[in-house]
Scaffold this motif. Structure first.
Motif, PDB file in Angstrom:
ATOM      1  N   GLY A 217      62.969  27.325  44.854  1.00 18.39           N
ATOM      2  CA  GLY A 217      62.348  26.027  44.623  1.00 18.39           C
ATOM      3  C   GLY A 217      63.191  24.845  45.041  1.00 18.39           C
ATOM      4  O   GLY A 217      62.663  23.770  45.349  1.00 18.39           O
ATOM      5  N   LEU A 218      64.522  25.055  45.107  1.00 17.99           N
ATOM      6  CA  LEU A 218      65.404  23.912  45.344  1.00 17.99           C
ATOM      7  C   LEU A 218      66.774  24.385  45.820  1.00 17.99           C
ATOM      8  O   LEU A 218      67.274  25.424  45.384  1.00 17.99           O
ATOM      9  CB  LEU A 218      65.565  23.130  44.034  1.00 17.99           C
ATOM     10  CG  LEU A 218      65.988  21.662  44.070  1.00 17.99           C
ATOM     11  CD1 LEU A 218      64.924  20.806  44.769  1.00 17.99           C
ATOM     12  CD2 LEU A 218      66.191  21.147  42.640  1.00 17.99           C
ATOM     13  N   LEU A 219      67.366  23.609  46.722  1.00 11.60           N
ATOM     14  CA  LEU A 219      68.766  23.805  47.087  1.00 11.60           C
ATOM     15  C   LEU A 219      69.544  22.685  46.405  1.00 11.60           C
ATOM     16  O   LEU A 219      69.249  21.509  46.602  1.00 11.60           O
ATOM     17  CB  LEU A 219      68.947  23.727  48.602  1.00 11.60           C
ATOM     18  CG  LEU A 219      68.178  24.747  49.452  1.00 11.60           C
ATOM     19  CD1 LEU A 219      68.487  24.524  50.939  1.00 11.60           C
ATOM     20  CD2 LEU A 219      68.527  26.173  49.048  1.00 11.60           C
ATOM     21  N   LEU A 220      70.512  23.054  45.584  1.00 14.27           N
ATOM     22  CA  LEU A 220      71.249  22.074  44.787  1.00 14.27           C
ATOM     23  C   LEU A 220      72.696  21.967  45.243  1.00 14.27           C
ATOM     24  O   LEU A 220      73.387  22.977  45.378  1.00 14.27           O
ATOM     25  CB  LEU A 220      71.203  22.472  43.309  1.00 14.27           C
ATOM     26  CG  LEU A 220      72.103  21.682  42.347  1.00 14.27           C
ATOM     27  CD1 LEU A 220      71.700  20.213  42.312  1.00 14.27           C
ATOM     28  CD2 LEU A 220      72.034  22.284  40.942  1.00 14.27           C
ATOM     29  N   LYS A 221      73.131  20.745  45.482  1.00 13.93           N
ATOM     30  CA  LYS A 221      74.539  20.494  45.771  1.00 13.93           C
ATOM     31  C   LYS A 221      75.077  19.603  44.653  1.00 13.93           C
ATOM     32  O   LYS A 221      74.490  18.560  44.332  1.00 13.93           O
ATOM     33  CB  LYS A 221      74.735  19.807  47.117  1.00 13.93           C
ATOM     34  CG  LYS A 221      76.216  19.625  47.469  1.00 13.93           C
ATOM     35  CD  LYS A 221      76.409  19.259  48.921  1.00 13.93           C
ATOM     36  CE  LYS A 221      77.894  19.155  49.259  1.00 13.93           C
ATOM     37  NZ  LYS A 221      78.601  20.449  49.062  1.00 13.93           N
ATOM     38  N   VAL A 222      76.183  20.009  44.050  1.00 15.03           N
ATOM     39  CA  VAL A 222      76.796  19.252  42.970  1.00 15.03           C
ATOM     40  C   VAL A 222      78.139  18.723  43.434  1.00 15.03           C
ATOM     41  O   VAL A 222      79.034  19.496  43.784  1.00 15.03           O
ATOM     42  CB  VAL A 222      76.982  20.125  41.703  1.00 15.03           C
ATOM     43  CG1 VAL A 222      77.564  19.279  40.560  1.00 15.03           C
ATOM     44  CG2 VAL A 222      75.662  20.758  41.286  1.00 15.03           C
ATOM     45  N   HIS A 223      78.273  17.406  43.480  1.00 17.42           N
ATOM     46  CA  HIS A 223      79.536  16.803  43.897  1.00 17.42           C
ATOM     47  C   HIS A 223      80.574  16.983  42.790  1.00 17.42           C
ATOM     48  O   HIS A 223      80.340  16.592  41.647  1.00 17.42           O
ATOM     49  CB  HIS A 223      79.339  15.321  44.198  1.00 17.42           C
ATOM     50  CG  HIS A 223      80.602  14.626  44.607  1.00 17.42           C
ATOM     51  ND1 HIS A 223      81.376  15.058  45.670  1.00 17.42           N
ATOM     52  CD2 HIS A 223      81.246  13.544  44.098  1.00 17.42           C
ATOM     53  CE1 HIS A 223      82.419  14.265  45.805  1.00 17.42           C
ATOM     54  NE2 HIS A 223      82.365  13.342  44.850  1.00 17.42           N
ATOM     55  N   THR A 224      81.693  17.574  43.138  1.00 21.27           N
ATOM     56  CA  THR A 224      82.736  17.832  42.135  1.00 21.27           C
ATOM     57  C   THR A 224      83.564  16.560  41.922  1.00 21.27           C
ATOM     58  O   THR A 224      84.721  16.484  42.310  1.00 21.27           O
ATOM     59  CB  THR A 224      83.646  19.002  42.580  1.00 21.27           C
ATOM     60  OG1 THR A 224      84.177  18.705  43.885  1.00 21.27           O
ATOM     61  CG2 THR A 224      82.859  20.287  42.653  1.00 21.27           C
ATOM     62  N   SER A 225      82.934  15.594  41.254  1.00 18.83           N
ATOM     63  CA  SER A 225      83.589  14.295  41.102  1.00 18.83           C
ATOM     64  C   SER A 225      84.675  14.293  40.039  1.00 18.83           C
ATOM     65  O   SER A 225      85.523  13.403  40.020  1.00 18.83           O
ATOM     66  CB  SER A 225      82.544  13.222  40.761  1.00 18.83           C
ATOM     67  OG  SER A 225      81.885  13.525  39.555  1.00 18.83           O
ATOM     68  N   ASN A 226      84.674  15.282  39.127  1.00 20.72           N
ATOM     69  CA  ASN A 226      85.685  15.270  38.065  1.00 20.72           C
ATOM     70  C   ASN A 226      86.753  16.349  38.230  1.00 20.72           C
ATOM     71  O   ASN A 226      87.568  16.564  37.341  1.00 20.72           O
ATOM     72  CB  ASN A 226      85.016  15.392  36.689  1.00 20.72           C
ATOM     73  CG  ASN A 226      84.313  16.730  36.499  1.00 20.72           C
ATOM     74  OD1 ASN A 226      84.051  17.437  37.462  1.00 20.72           O
ATOM     75  ND2 ASN A 226      84.010  17.060  35.261  1.00 20.72           N
ATOM     76  N   TYR A 227      86.770  17.039  39.373  1.00 25.14           N
ATOM     77  CA  TYR A 227      87.849  17.985  39.672  1.00 25.14           C
ATOM     78  C   TYR A 227      87.815  18.294  41.166  1.00 25.14           C
ATOM     79  O   TYR A 227      86.843  17.995  41.857  1.00 25.14           O
ATOM     80  CB  TYR A 227      87.710  19.281  38.867  1.00 25.14           C
ATOM     81  CG  TYR A 227      86.562  20.173  39.319  1.00 25.14           C
ATOM     82  CD1 TYR A 227      86.771  21.226  40.210  1.00 25.14           C
ATOM     83  CD2 TYR A 227      85.266  19.949  38.860  1.00 25.14           C
ATOM     84  CE1 TYR A 227      85.717  22.029  40.630  1.00 25.14           C
ATOM     85  CE2 TYR A 227      84.213  20.745  39.274  1.00 25.14           C
ATOM     86  CZ  TYR A 227      84.442  21.783  40.151  1.00 25.14           C
ATOM     87  OH  TYR A 227      83.401  22.572  40.570  1.00 25.14           O
ATOM     88  N   LYS A 228      88.891  18.875  41.656  1.00 22.55           N
ATOM     89  CA  LYS A 228      88.956  19.279  43.060  1.00 22.55           C
ATOM     90  C   LYS A 228      89.524  20.689  43.155  1.00 22.55           C
ATOM     91  O   LYS A 228      90.438  21.062  42.414  1.00 22.55           O
ATOM     92  CB  LYS A 228      89.863  18.328  43.868  1.00 22.55           C
ATOM     93  CG  LYS A 228      89.357  16.884  43.951  1.00 22.55           C
ATOM     94  CD  LYS A 228      88.068  16.768  44.740  1.00 22.55           C
ATOM     95  CE  LYS A 228      87.602  15.319  44.821  1.00 22.55           C
ATOM     96  NZ  LYS A 228      86.275  15.208  45.451  1.00 22.55           N
ATOM     97  N   ILE A 229      88.933  21.452  44.067  1.00 18.98           N
ATOM     98  CA  ILE A 229      89.485  22.773  44.378  1.00 18.98           C
ATOM     99  C   ILE A 229      90.268  22.633  45.673  1.00 18.98           C
ATOM    100  O   ILE A 229      89.716  22.253  46.707  1.00 18.98           O
ATOM    101  CB  ILE A 229      88.361  23.820  44.535  1.00 18.98           C
ATOM    102  CG1 ILE A 229      87.564  23.933  43.227  1.00 18.98           C
ATOM    103  CG2 ILE A 229      88.948  25.171  44.916  1.00 18.98           C
ATOM    104  CD1 ILE A 229      86.367  24.858  43.328  1.00 18.98           C
ATOM    105  N   LEU A 230      91.560  22.916  45.611  1.00 16.99           N
ATOM    106  CA  LEU A 230      92.438  22.710  46.766  1.00 16.99           C
ATOM    107  C   LEU A 230      92.936  24.040  47.323  1.00 16.99           C
ATOM    108  O   LEU A 230      92.903  25.068  46.656  1.00 16.99           O
ATOM    109  CB  LEU A 230      93.633  21.840  46.350  1.00 16.99           C
ATOM    110  CG  LEU A 230      93.298  20.466  45.743  1.00 16.99           C
ATOM    111  CD1 LEU A 230      94.567  19.784  45.271  1.00 16.99           C
ATOM    112  CD2 LEU A 230      92.550  19.604  46.741  1.00 16.99           C
TER     113      LEU A 230
END
Length: 465
Positions: A217-230
């Motif tokens: 039904g949907l493709l969801l992208k969530v911006h990781t604004s409160n953490y970063k994976i490095l």
């Protein structure tokens, strides 16, 4: 002995007619005095029972009732001085609003307003009408919906567009924010079915494509604004996801978290996608907060293509999550500033605090020391020191801002006790402890608060000997 002390405790009525206590009560409701008297007398009885009280002093009881009554009369939600250096401090109310916006809010809430009344047509109007034209003008979005916070926005979008259907999202974007808000939990509540793909550190476009089926039904992208994976990482861009969605006829939704209308790189900060950038990528729906980098009231702003926003507006949850007149007034007045970016940077407190130069912050720190030193020579050691502030509010998690603090080293009490006493002031002060010193970060202290801050420190430290 205890029985005699219990007999000496005056009755409640004695204090309810006490002139001194009635003066403190003023025209406030009488039940507040009743509660204050009962609470103090109950503590007194407990103290006698525990053997901690050896005499009943009526004058002392009266003073304790006065103190308790003053606490009850004081609103539990009140202003504090944020000396933590965290600009968007969630526990301290996040974004402060400008004086002009506050004046507009006062005008709206102290009388009636055309919240849902069309003045031109003389009949019922739409609550979001004034917000719609501003947001469309600023972002180019086809349509607008606004609810009470971004968590509500996510729930509403998923409920309206994907109930009973699968929503594909990268495993590395299954975020949790403050208050234990988790994407999987919200997904379950909305009735959508979570379909996670990829791994924590790497998700490829092929992972999304291989998960697509007739029930997607949907493709969801969530911006990781409160953490970063490095490190060893890879993620799919919004543009790539949009192209995939178009190929299969599946809408794409991005939860931006802390949305911004200003490119923060202009202020020397790390890159964060703007709302305009995300919409230009072609997403069908995007949502973000109104009280983080936007600098307005708590709200969840949903923008996107008309066909999807119309479905979202018609969903029953929209009514339950809608904003009130206070939120609408603050949001509208704040958004108007963005029509002129230079004015937004100048008038919106969040941007003023983030864009301050270290020199200006240092000058404020030195002014505080000047106010304090003559009065605290024998009570504390004061020093202006360099340190780092944070953006906060789940935005730019790796960003550190150069700042200056006033470091206070009390001579007659512990740093922890100083912290406790400052939090107990009439205008509480919230700072931070580092290396056995109490730091007052001047980035988040307003000029008009310096006198209050100096007086608080003086009173607290003066009584420490």
């Amino acid at each position: 002995m205890k029985k005699e002390l219990f007999r000496q405790i005056p009755k409640v009525d004695v204090f309810l007619s006490d002139k001194e206590l009635l003066e403190v009560l003023g025209d406030s409701p009488r039940p507040l005095l009743v509660k204050a008297v009962r609470d103090v007398l109950e503590d007194l009885r407990a103290g006698i029972a525990a053997g901690k009280v050896q005499e009943v002093d009526v004058d002392r009881i009266r003073e304790e009732i006065k103190s308790e009554l003053k606490k009850l009369l004081r609103p539990k939600l009140h202003r504090v001085i944020n000396a933590t250096g965290v600009v968007l401090h969630t526990n301290l109310g996040r974004a402060p609003i400008s004086e002009r916006v506050a004046e507009h809010l006062k005008e709206i809430i102290t009388g009636y307003s055309n919240l849902e009344y069309d003045l031109e047509k003389g009949k019922r109007g739409l609550r979001y009408r004034n917000l719609e034209w501003i947001l469309k003008e600023l972002t180019g979005a086809e349509d607008v919906c606004v609810v009470n916070n971004n968590a509500g926005a996510v729930l509403l979008v998923l409920s309206a567009l994907a109930k009973g259907k699968e929503v594909i999202v990268s495993r590395g974007e299954l975020i949790e924010i403050g208050g234990s808000f988790r994407i999987p939990d919200v997904m379950a509540q909305s009735g959508a079915i979570l379909k996670e793909v990829g791994t924590t550190n790497k998700t490829h476009l092929r992972d999304y494509e291989s998960a697509i089926n007739e029930n997607t039904g949907l493709l969801l992208k969530v911006h990781t604004s409160n953490y970063k994976i490095l490190g060893f990482t890879e993620s799919v861009s919004t543009e790539e996801l949009v192209e995939l969605g178009r190929r299969y006829g599946i809408p794409v939704y991005e939860d931006l978290g802390s949305g911004s209308f200003i490119d923060v790189r202009k202020l020397g900060l790390s890159y964060e996608p703007t709302v305009q950038d995300v919409l230009k990528s072609g997403v069908d729906v995007v949502s973000f907060s109104g009280d983080k980098l936007l600098g307005g009231a708590q709200a969840g702003i949903i923008l996107g293509k008309k066909e999807f926003i119309e479905k979202i507006k018609k969903h029953p949850l929209n009514r339950a999550l809608r904003i009130d007149k206070m939120t609408l007034a603050v949001l509208e007045a704040t958004l108007v500033y963005y029509l002129d970016e230079e004015k937004a940077l100048k008038e919106i407190p969040t941007w003023r605090l983030l864009s301050q130069s270290p020199a200006v912050i240092r000058e404020r720190a030195e002014k505080l020391v000047e106010l304090l030193k003559p009065r605290l020579l024998d009570k504390a050691l004061l020093e202006v020191v360099e340190d780092e502030s944070e953006v906060g509010g789940g935005a730019l998690p790796l960003q550190r801002l150069p700042t200056y603090c006033v470091a206070v080293k009390p001579l007659s009490l512990s740093v922890g006790e100083l912290d406790c006493r400052l939090r107990s002031c009439e205008v509480p002060v919230i700072g931070r402890i580092k290396d056995e010193r109490y730091l007052l970060d001047m980035r988040t202290v307003f000029d008009e608060e310096l006198e209050i801050l100096a007086n608080n420190l003086f009173r607290v430290l003066k009584g420490s000997s």
